[in-house]
Design a protein around this motif. Sequence first.
Motif, mmCIF file in Angstrom:
data_model
loop_
_atom_site.group_PDB
_atom_site.id
_atom_site.type_symbol
_atom_site.label_atom_id
_atom_site.label_comp_id
_atom_site.label_asym_id
_atom_site.label_seq_id
_atom_site.Cartn_x
_atom_site.Cartn_y
_atom_site.Cartn_z
ATOM 1 N N ILE A 1 29.331 8.881 9.380
ATOM 2 C CA ILE A 1 28.104 9.679 9.296
ATOM 3 C C ILE A 1 27.307 9.609 10.592
ATOM 4 O O ILE A 1 26.764 10.624 11.072
ATOM 5 C CB ILE A 1 27.252 9.216 8.093
ATOM 6 C CG1 ILE A 1 27.939 9.607 6.783
ATOM 7 C CG2 ILE A 1 25.860 9.845 8.155
ATOM 8 C CD1 ILE A 1 27.177 9.198 5.532
ATOM 9 N N GLU A 2 27.213 8.429 11.188
ATOM 10 C CA GLU A 2 26.426 8.284 12.413
ATOM 11 C C GLU A 2 26.993 9.142 13.542
ATOM 12 O O GLU A 2 26.247 9.733 14.325
ATOM 13 C CB GLU A 2 26.368 6.812 12.828
ATOM 14 C CG GLU A 2 25.555 5.940 11.893
ATOM 15 C CD GLU A 2 24.117 6.432 11.774
ATOM 16 O OE1 GLU A 2 23.554 6.897 12.801
ATOM 17 O OE2 GLU A 2 23.555 6.363 10.672
ATOM 18 N N LYS A 3 28.311 9.212 13.639
ATOM 19 C CA LYS A 3 28.927 10.048 14.673
ATOM 20 C C LYS A 3 28.623 11.518 14.421
ATOM 21 O O LYS A 3 28.325 12.283 15.350
ATOM 22 C CB LYS A 3 30.437 9.812 14.707
ATOM 23 C CG LYS A 3 31.135 10.581 15.808
ATOM 24 C CD LYS A 3 32.617 10.270 15.859
ATOM 25 C CE LYS A 3 33.283 11.054 16.988
ATOM 26 N NZ LYS A 3 34.746 10.770 17.049
ATOM 27 N N LEU A 4 28.687 11.931 13.135
ATOM 28 C CA LEU A 4 28.367 13.314 12.800
ATOM 29 C C LEU A 4 26.910 13.618 13.137
ATOM 30 O O LEU A 4 26.592 14.663 13.713
ATOM 31 C CB LEU A 4 28.634 13.570 11.318
ATOM 32 C CG LEU A 4 28.230 14.951 10.792
ATOM 33 C CD1 LEU A 4 29.067 16.031 11.461
ATOM 34 C CD2 LEU A 4 28.381 15.013 9.279
ATOM 35 N N LYS A 5 26.009 12.698 12.800
ATOM 36 C CA LYS A 5 24.593 12.899 13.106
ATOM 37 C C LYS A 5 24.369 13.045 14.603
ATOM 38 O O LYS A 5 23.557 13.866 15.047
ATOM 39 C CB LYS A 5 23.767 11.739 12.558
ATOM 40 C CG LYS A 5 23.645 11.712 11.047
ATOM 41 C CD LYS A 5 22.758 10.551 10.610
ATOM 42 C CE LYS A 5 22.573 10.540 9.095
ATOM 43 N NZ LYS A 5 21.714 9.423 8.652
ATOM 44 N N SER A 6 25.088 12.244 15.385
ATOM 45 C CA SER A 6 24.921 12.311 16.841
ATOM 46 C C SER A 6 25.330 13.672 17.382
ATOM 47 O O SER A 6 24.634 14.274 18.214
ATOM 48 C CB SER A 6 25.749 11.204 17.503
ATOM 49 O OG SER A 6 25.685 11.305 18.907
ATOM 50 N N ILE B 1 25.554 16.593 15.658
ATOM 51 C CA ILE B 1 24.670 17.643 15.153
ATOM 52 C C ILE B 1 23.317 17.591 15.852
ATOM 53 O O ILE B 1 22.747 18.622 16.232
ATOM 54 C CB ILE B 1 24.504 17.511 13.635
ATOM 55 C CG1 ILE B 1 25.861 17.654 12.939
ATOM 56 C CG2 ILE B 1 23.537 18.557 13.111
ATOM 57 C CD1 ILE B 1 26.567 18.959 13.187
ATOM 58 N N ASN B 2 22.784 16.384 16.017
ATOM 59 C CA ASN B 2 21.473 16.246 16.653
ATOM 60 C C ASN B 2 21.504 16.730 18.102
ATOM 61 O O ASN B 2 20.568 17.398 18.572
ATOM 62 C CB ASN B 2 21.022 14.791 16.587
ATOM 63 C CG ASN B 2 19.616 14.611 17.129
ATOM 64 O OD1 ASN B 2 18.647 15.033 16.519
ATOM 65 N ND2 ASN B 2 19.519 13.991 18.295
ATOM 66 N N LYS B 3 22.576 16.426 18.825
ATOM 67 C CA LYS B 3 22.703 16.876 20.210
ATOM 68 C C LYS B 3 22.745 18.392 20.296
ATOM 69 O O LYS B 3 22.177 19.007 21.209
ATOM 70 C CB LYS B 3 23.958 16.271 20.844
ATOM 71 C CG LYS B 3 24.150 16.630 22.298
ATOM 72 C CD LYS B 3 25.394 15.962 22.856
ATOM 73 C CE LYS B 3 25.598 16.345 24.324
ATOM 74 N NZ LYS B 3 26.827 15.712 24.882
ATOM 75 N N LEU B 4 23.401 19.016 19.336
ATOM 76 C CA LEU B 4 23.541 20.470 19.341
ATOM 77 C C LEU B 4 22.228 21.163 18.976
ATOM 78 O O LEU B 4 21.769 22.080 19.659
ATOM 79 C CB LEU B 4 24.651 20.871 18.373
ATOM 80 C CG LEU B 4 25.047 22.350 18.323
ATOM 81 C CD1 LEU B 4 25.585 22.794 19.670
ATOM 82 C CD2 LEU B 4 26.092 22.574 17.241
ATOM 83 N N PHE B 5 21.568 20.689 17.897
ATOM 84 C CA PHE B 5 20.379 21.382 17.395
ATOM 85 C C PHE B 5 19.117 21.009 18.166
ATOM 86 O O PHE B 5 18.124 21.748 18.115
ATOM 87 C CB PHE B 5 20.195 21.085 15.904
ATOM 88 C CG PHE B 5 21.068 21.910 15.017
ATOM 89 C CD1 PHE B 5 20.582 23.045 14.401
ATOM 90 C CD2 PHE B 5 22.399 21.575 14.818
ATOM 91 C CE1 PHE B 5 21.391 23.821 13.591
ATOM 92 C CE2 PHE B 5 23.211 22.341 14.008
ATOM 93 C CZ PHE B 5 22.716 23.475 13.396
ATOM 94 N N SER B 6 19.131 19.890 18.873
ATOM 95 C CA SER B 6 17.948 19.515 19.650
ATOM 96 C C SER B 6 17.750 20.418 20.863
ATOM 97 O O SER B 6 16.677 20.404 21.467
ATOM 98 C CB SER B 6 18.046 18.055 20.092
ATOM 99 O OG SER B 6 19.190 17.852 20.907
#
Length: 694
Positions: A76-81, A83-88
């Motif tokens: 999950i942490e890798k997925l969050k990283s 997604i967050n990089k893309l949407f930020s």
Amino acid sequence: MAKKKSEEHSGADANDSDYNEEPNFEDPPNYVDNISDEGKLNNLLGDMLAQRPSEADGVESVVVVDNMPIVEPNRIEKLKSVINKLFSNCGEIVNVVYPVDDEGKTKGYAFMEYKHASQAEDAVQKLNNYRLDKNYTFAVNLFTDFQKYENIPEKWEPPTVQPFKVQSDLYNFINDPDAYDQYCVAAETAPNCVQVGFWQNMLPEPNELETRERFTDTFVKWSPLGTYVVTFHKPGVAIWGGSSFQKIQKFPHPGTQFVEFSPCESYLVTYGPTPTGQKIIIWDIRTGAEKRSFVADGMSVLSMFRWSHDDKFVARMGENSIHIYETPSFYLLDLKSIKIQGIRGFSWSPTDNVIAYWVEEQNQIPARVTLMEIPKKREIRNKNLFNVADCKLHWQKSGDYLCVKVDRYSKLKKDKKELDVKFLGMFYNFEIFHMREKEIPVDSVEIRELILAFAWEPIGNKFSIIHGEPNSSNVSFYEVNKGVKPSLVKRLEKKSCTHLFWSPRGQFIVMANLTMGTFEFVDTTNDYIISASPDHFRASEVEWDPTGRYVVTGVSSWKVKEDTGFNMYTFQGRIIKRTILKNFVQFLWRPRPPTLLGEDKQKEIKKNLKKYYPAFEQKDRLRLTRASKELLEKRSQLRETFMEYRNKRIAEWKDQKSRRVMLRGHIDTDNLETDEVDEEVVEFLVKEEITLLE
């Protein structure tokens, strides 16, 4: 008065006593209440209920991201990283929620809250349908959109028919029955203020279609098929079209210096400077939407993108790689670049989805020219080259041949160990790839002299080169045939030309010296005879019309400030028109889309061309007759104007006869027939000036 006042007060007290009774709110007997409680509320408090809060209030800045990967808790942490990089990139994210099931796995969607609602809208616009990999494509929506979709009525009603709006016909310019071409002339009337006139090249005189003051700040450019004309302004660029050149679309890109269209006119690329480098934006012409943007190092205005012939792909060269993007998503082909170590240049075929690129020599590995099919990325031909300094790729317009101009150096080894190498000079090769033949054979033509220019015949199998010393060069013409090595068919010696301009229909070519302004018109089917050699001093541009019937040479104010203007010639070099125009900037023929006739039909028309001669000659005679009639009418009108003026003056002369007789001593001199005339000279002082000499 006091009595009356007291009576009024007593009356008022009596009325007030009526309101002291307790009101009765009970329904009358036999009353039936058929209004629901909700209806009562709407009737009584409708305006207040309309303002009541809803479940979606306060969540305008929240987006829902669907079609996400379902991952285990340890990923999950890798997925969050990721997604967050893309949407930020769309703004500051203040809160993120990833719902999970009982086992701790993600459910394939997430909620993201931005700091501002505008950032959420930007995320939806940019990342909806974003392809994360082969299996997952995001569906991004605003949280408030769900309420809109919940209120869909159960009964479908057809949409209301909208009134028809007449749109501008973008292709009316090709419907002219006599196939007259159009062109535009731009002239600077003030700093950053260019006037553009649009003309139809009719005979005997061109017809002015439209003239726009302050139409552009710098210059204009036609789209490849002639549908649009683009203008440049401080806030960005705009495209115009239709019979009266209405504004079709505008693209906000401040400081745009250069633009290019895709071959099918689906997309527009704008180049403009930024503090960090050159910004490139790709736009959808129909919708005006921004599809993709890049920032490149340096401030060059040269094109860095190459389009496939069908607009399906666009490519750019990176460090040891080619980046190919698919349209309309503009994602990388197969989500990865093509790694090519040492790549120096590439080019698309003008008719097929084939890329040609060349690789420099590295560590005793020879240079290489490769042809690759797209999207399969399959190499269909390789050619190794030795002692290569540089290469230039030249595709023939019909895609039948590819010529690779190879600059080579010759060297002499003094011993077998190659420790001491002496470079002897440069020589040049033309590697000709026969694209329509089996296994794509390659022929080679070697030239020992300096190559100054190269040009393919657009329709045909010939190419021409300028070689030798710049002031006394030779022009050679080669012919390429199937199964035979390219052969030299003609060499014109001691020519002072610097550029070659083929007619769009082939056969005729203009050899130009754009330094001195000299031109030579050559017919390649008539023993390469020079039909004319006109001069246009300081001319810096040559433009063939799309049909190959006319040639224009121009002297632009970008080069000189005096004697600016343009000359128009026939394809044989006969001067038709000379135009001197102050601050002339550019002359551009309007391109035409390719013909819809097949090759067989075109061959049939050429074969039976003599059948059409009488109709064309009759049109020419009518045109000349019409021109003669217009000229005679113009002359007749001028004669009538002159005779009217003459008769008026004769009448005045007759009215003044008595005055003349009196001034001449009562002698009528109007009808004197004697040749004896006494001449008398009368001198009198007109003005007297006194000048003191020091």
